[in-house]
Design a protein around this motif. Structure first.
Motif, PDB file in Angstrom:
ATOM      1  N   LEU A   1      25.575  46.690  28.321  1.00  0.00           N
ATOM      2  CA  LEU A   1      25.478  47.984  27.636  1.00  0.00           C
ATOM      3  C   LEU A   1      25.397  49.123  28.637  1.00  0.00           C
ATOM      4  CD1 LEU A   1      23.074  47.518  24.581  1.00  0.00           C
ATOM      5  CD2 LEU A   1      25.440  48.325  24.529  1.00  0.00           C
ATOM      6  N   ILE A   2      24.557  48.959  29.653  1.00  0.00           N
ATOM      7  CA  ILE A   2      24.390  50.022  30.649  1.00  0.00           C
ATOM      8  C   ILE A   2      25.700  50.256  31.401  1.00  0.00           C
ATOM      9  CG2 ILE A   2      23.211  50.648  32.786  1.00  0.00           C
ATOM     10  CD1 ILE A   2      20.742  49.156  31.720  1.00  0.00           C
ATOM     11  N   LYS A   3      26.364  49.162  31.784  1.00  0.00           N
ATOM     12  CA  LYS A   3      27.641  49.288  32.494  1.00  0.00           C
ATOM     13  C   LYS A   3      28.681  49.986  31.619  1.00  0.00           C
ATOM     14  CE  LYS A   3      31.288  46.590  34.749  1.00  0.00           C
ATOM     15  NZ  LYS A   3      31.786  45.225  35.078  1.00  0.00           N
ATOM     16  N   SER A   4      28.751  49.581  30.352  1.00  0.00           N
ATOM     17  CA  SER A   4      29.703  50.210  29.435  1.00  0.00           C
ATOM     18  C   SER A   4      29.370  51.680  29.225  1.00  0.00           C
ATOM     19  CB  SER A   4      29.692  49.479  28.082  1.00  0.00           C
ATOM     20  OG  SER A   4      30.061  48.130  28.231  1.00  0.00           O
ATOM     21  N   GLY A   5      28.068  51.969  29.114  1.00  0.00           N
ATOM     22  CA  GLY A   5      27.644  53.357  28.935  1.00  0.00           C
ATOM     23  C   GLY A   5      28.019  54.204  30.134  1.00  0.00           C
TER      24      GLY A   5
ATOM     25  N   ALA B   1      31.320  58.251  32.583  1.00  0.00           N
ATOM     26  CA  ALA B   1      32.133  58.693  33.716  1.00  0.00           C
ATOM     27  C   ALA B   1      33.481  59.214  33.243  1.00  0.00           C
ATOM     28  CB  ALA B   1      32.323  57.540  34.699  1.00  0.00           C
ATOM     29  N   MET B   2      34.119  58.473  32.352  1.00  0.00           N
ATOM     30  CA  MET B   2      35.398  58.921  31.816  1.00  0.00           C
ATOM     31  C   MET B   2      35.242  60.204  30.995  1.00  0.00           C
ATOM     32  SD  MET B   2      37.691  56.764  32.902  1.00  0.00           S
ATOM     33  CE  MET B   2      36.687  56.696  34.386  1.00  0.00           C
TER      34      MET B   2
ATOM     35  N   PHE C   1      36.185  49.802  27.132  1.00  0.00           N
ATOM     36  CA  PHE C   1      35.763  51.153  26.789  1.00  0.00           C
ATOM     37  C   PHE C   1      36.457  52.231  27.621  1.00  0.00           C
ATOM     38  CE2 PHE C   1      32.203  48.403  25.563  1.00  0.00           C
ATOM     39  CZ  PHE C   1      31.968  48.848  24.273  1.00  0.00           C
ATOM     40  N   ALA C   2      36.859  51.899  28.834  1.00  0.00           N
ATOM     41  CA  ALA C   2      37.358  52.922  29.760  1.00  0.00           C
ATOM     42  C   ALA C   2      38.617  53.611  29.242  1.00  0.00           C
ATOM     43  CB  ALA C   2      37.619  52.306  31.133  1.00  0.00           C
ATOM     44  N   VAL C   3      39.510  52.854  28.613  1.00  0.00           N
ATOM     45  CA  VAL C   3      40.798  53.409  28.177  1.00  0.00           C
ATOM     46  C   VAL C   3      40.604  54.513  27.145  1.00  0.00           C
ATOM     47  CG1 VAL C   3      43.019  52.894  27.119  1.00  0.00           C
ATOM     48  CG2 VAL C   3      41.962  51.236  28.655  1.00  0.00           C
ATOM     49  N   SER C   4      39.867  54.214  26.088  1.00  0.00           N
ATOM     50  CA  SER C   4      39.681  55.207  25.033  1.00  0.00           C
ATOM     51  C   SER C   4      38.832  56.378  25.512  1.00  0.00           C
ATOM     52  CB  SER C   4      39.036  54.565  23.798  1.00  0.00           C
ATOM     53  OG  SER C   4      37.783  53.994  24.124  1.00  0.00           O
ATOM     54  N   ALA C   5      37.911  56.117  26.454  1.00  0.00           N
ATOM     55  CA  ALA C   5      37.082  57.205  26.982  1.00  0.00           C
ATOM     56  C   ALA C   5      37.898  58.149  27.862  1.00  0.00           C
ATOM     57  CB  ALA C   5      35.916  56.636  27.780  1.00  0.00           C
TER      58      ALA C   5
ATOM     59  N   ILE D   1      27.631  61.210  22.752  1.00  0.00           N
ATOM     60  CA  ILE D   1      28.795  60.476  22.247  1.00  0.00           C
ATOM     61  C   ILE D   1      29.072  59.255  23.109  1.00  0.00           C
ATOM     62  CG2 ILE D   1      31.272  60.630  21.782  1.00  0.00           C
ATOM     63  CD1 ILE D   1      30.856  63.589  21.126  1.00  0.00           C
ATOM     64  N   GLY D   2      28.831  59.371  24.429  1.00  0.00           N
ATOM     65  CA  GLY D   2      29.060  58.227  25.313  1.00  0.00           C
ATOM     66  C   GLY D   2      28.194  57.035  24.938  1.00  0.00           C
ATOM     67  N   ILE D   3      26.911  57.288  24.686  1.00  0.00           N
ATOM     68  CA  ILE D   3      26.005  56.203  24.310  1.00  0.00           C
ATOM     69  C   ILE D   3      26.350  55.676  22.919  1.00  0.00           C
ATOM     70  CG2 ILE D   3      23.606  55.606  23.818  1.00  0.00           C
ATOM     71  CD1 ILE D   3      24.295  55.933  26.782  1.00  0.00           C
ATOM     72  N   ALA D   4      26.638  56.583  21.989  1.00  0.00           N
ATOM     73  CA  ALA D   4      26.974  56.166  20.625  1.00  0.00           C
ATOM     74  C   ALA D   4      28.213  55.277  20.610  1.00  0.00           C
ATOM     75  CB  ALA D   4      27.192  57.393  19.743  1.00  0.00           C
ATOM     76  N   THR D   5      29.166  55.572  21.496  1.00  0.00           N
ATOM     77  CA  THR D   5      30.414  54.791  21.551  1.00  0.00           C
ATOM     78  C   THR D   5      30.152  53.337  21.897  1.00  0.00           C
ATOM     79  OG1 THR D   5      31.700  56.746  22.193  1.00  0.00           O
ATOM     80  CG2 THR D   5      32.666  54.596  22.681  1.00  0.00           C
ATOM     81  N   VAL D   6      29.221  53.098  22.818  1.00  0.00           N
ATOM     82  CA  VAL D   6      29.005  51.715  23.265  1.00  0.00           C
ATOM     83  C   VAL D   6      28.020  50.963  22.381  1.00  0.00           C
ATOM     84  CG1 VAL D   6      29.557  52.306  25.650  1.00  0.00           C
ATOM     85  CG2 VAL D   6      27.186  52.343  24.915  1.00  0.00           C
ATOM     86  N   ILE D   7      27.118  51.688  21.688  1.00  0.00           N
ATOM     87  CA  ILE D   7      26.128  50.926  20.916  1.00  0.00           C
ATOM     88  C   ILE D   7      26.640  50.537  19.531  1.00  0.00           C
ATOM     89  CG2 ILE D   7      24.198  52.012  22.123  1.00  0.00           C
ATOM     90  CD1 ILE D   7      23.551  53.533  19.558  1.00  0.00           C
TER      91      ILE D   7
END
Length: 526
Positions: free
Chosen positions: A5-9, A14-15, A169-173, A293-299
């Motif tokens: 989760l932290i890595k994805s966040g 970053a993106m 996650f990186a692509v859509s971000a 939004i970054g955190i909401a996207t991954v959770i």
């Protein structure tokens, strides 16, 4: 799971940072060539309508309804080695495609009707051949150019939701970066050869939407998710999403609806009101998008999977972790922007058509919006707690109450405070929305802030307050900022920002906050 989760966040943040920085560059370019005059008001209006619908058909309500169902199918496929996920994607993309195509065509053809509805003040002037009648004509034309963006971005959001569910996650971000690139390119190369730069910006929105759509196709293909769309209105998966999406239209899009209501009223106020609110909102969106939004996207995908597995404790821990993270960054962002609002606006926008007067007007709206920054962030974390459980009835009731409250606040405050009153009303309704979302989760025994998190947030608030006092002492008066050259303004702003960050971190360390405080609620997930 915690590390994942932290890595994805971090990846999404970053993106998103790259996208937000380019978004600010885009706004700087727009401010330089158009300022906050009539043409700017009309362009922001024409851009806001498809963006509002994007929240309904794309990242907003659709994503909140689609992701939990897609996660459920994907989890079952992994457990039973079936291939129902690809079938669902084909059915959803085909059904969504037909609907979005019809909506887009209607929006382009009926653009004058849409402008009359949401730009009512301009429409009245057009009927009476008043001073704002030219705004109505220009808005109707620009909307025909910007409306196809809805079609492109809806499929971009669908692709992003699929890739997020697959853990990519990186692509859509990164994709929103391409929209900014399209608008900036058209502003630089197309605007100089057009009589009205608003047309160049509108074509930039169209181009950016197309590039976003095309960019994700290769990644879908590599993920094995690029399928042939099929119309399947009555299929089980689509039916389930339909039932979830109708109330979700209100639940997740209440902020956007509130902003549209602001636009309707702002069209009746003095010229520049829409632009001042836009620039203030863009600065607010920087920390909101980067952290909230970054955190909401991954959770959301994680919460959906945890609900499928019926792991209630990890579900609650994940929401608690999300609130800690957004609080960690949200409080200093709020404090710093409050103190440095005018210098930041000055450095970013005050050139060309954007004057000292605009700096002050935008700062007043930004002050009002900032008072609700944490509420906006909390909504982004709390709302997925309902949608991941496929509960859309509760948030829709909350959203309706918040929207009605916003309308009342608008009518109460706009006559006395003008466009600033609209910003205050949006903040108050967002705060009410966040409080009711938390109460709903607490009443359903789904989530309650732990005592450690309350104490954690209290220390963050104190540290942010200390930071604000230090930055206030370091920052010169407004007149002094104006007297500085641009280079001197940037240098002084950097000193203030780094001084603020340093004081915040030192204060956190002195109050005993450590890295483990961010991870502690996730120990069960390791």
């Amino acid at each position: 799971m915690s590390k994942k989760l932290i890595k994805s966040g971090l990846i999404v943040s970053a993106m998103t940072l790259i996208s937000r920085v380019l978004g600010l560059v885009r706004d700087v370019v727009i401010a330089n060539i158009m300022g906050a005059g009539a043409s700017a008001d009309v362009f922001f209006f024409a851009n806001k309508i498809p963006n509002f619908l994007r929240r309904l058909f794309a990242e907003g309500a659709f994503a909140q309804a689609f992701v939990p169902v897609l996660s459920e199918y994907h989890t079952l496929d992994e457990e039973h080695t079936t291939n129902e996920t690809r079938k669902l994607i084909a059915q959803v993309s085909g059904t969504l495609g037909v609907i979005i195509t019809l909506v887009t065509l209607f929006g382009m053809i009926a653009s004058p009707l849409i402008v009359a509805l949401f730009g009512f003040g301009w429409f009245l002037d057009w009927l009476n051949d008043g001073p704002a009648s030219a705004k109505f004509d220009l808005a109707s034309t620009l909307l025909k150019i910007t409306f196809p963006y809805l079609w492109f971005v809806s499929f971009t959001a669908l692709s992003g939701a699929i890739l997020n569910t697959y853990g990519r996650f990186a692509v859509s971000a990164f994709t929103p970066v391409l929209l900014n690139v399209g608008i900036i390119a058209c502003a630089i190369y197309l605007a100089p050869v057009m009589d009205n730069p608003a047309f160049a910006l509108a074509w930039g929105v169209f181009l950016g939407g197309f590039i976003q759509f095309a960019f994700q196709l290769p990644f879908l293909y590599r993920a094995g998710a690029l399928v042939k769309p099929t119309w399947s209105w009555h299929s089980p998966g689509v039916t389930k999403i339909r039932k979830l999406i109708i109330p979700a239209l209100f639940g997740v899009s209440v902020t956007q609806i509130n902003l549209l209501l602001d636009t309707i009223i702002a069209s009746m106020l003095i010229t520049g009101s829409i632009s001042w609110l836009y620039y203030a909102d863009r600065l607010l969106e920087f920390p909101l998008g980067l952290f909230g939004i970054g955190i909401a996207t991954v959770i959301l995908p994680s919460l959906a999977k945890l609900h499928t597995k019926k792991d209630t404790q990890e579900f609650s821990d994940t929401i608690d972790w999300g609130l800690r993270i957004v609080s960690l960054f949200g409080w200093p962002a709020l404090a710093g922007l409050m103190v440095l609002a005018q210098p930041i606006i000055m450095v970013l926008f005050m050139r060309g058509e954007f004057t000292e007067f605009e700096v002050l007007q935008v700062s007043y709206a930004l002050f009002a919006y900032l008072s609700g920054l944490l509420s906006f962030m909390f909504i982004k974390v709390l709302a997925p707690g309902f949608y991941a459980r496929q509960d859309t009835k509760t948030p829709v009731k909350i959203a309706i109450k918040a929207m009605v409250a916003n309308m009342v606040f608008n009518l109460m405050l706009a006559p006395f405070f003008g466009y600033v009153g609209l910003a205050i009303a949006t903040t108050l309704s967002a705060t009410l929305n966040a409080m009711m979302l938390y109460h709903g989760l607490k009443s359903a025994n789904v989530f309650q802030l732990s005592g450690k998190t309350w104490w954690f947030i209290a220390r963050l608030v104190f540290s942010a307050g200390v930071m604000a006092l230090i930055v206030y002492q370091v920052s010169p008066e407004f007149d002094v900022w104006l007297a500085y050259s641009f280079v001197e303004q940037v240098q002084q702003l950097i000193i203030c920002i780094f001084g603020g960050i340093s004081s915040y971190l030192i204060c956190l360390l002195l109050l005993g906050i450590r890295l483990s405080d961010i991870k502690v609620t996730q120990n069960r997930l390791n």
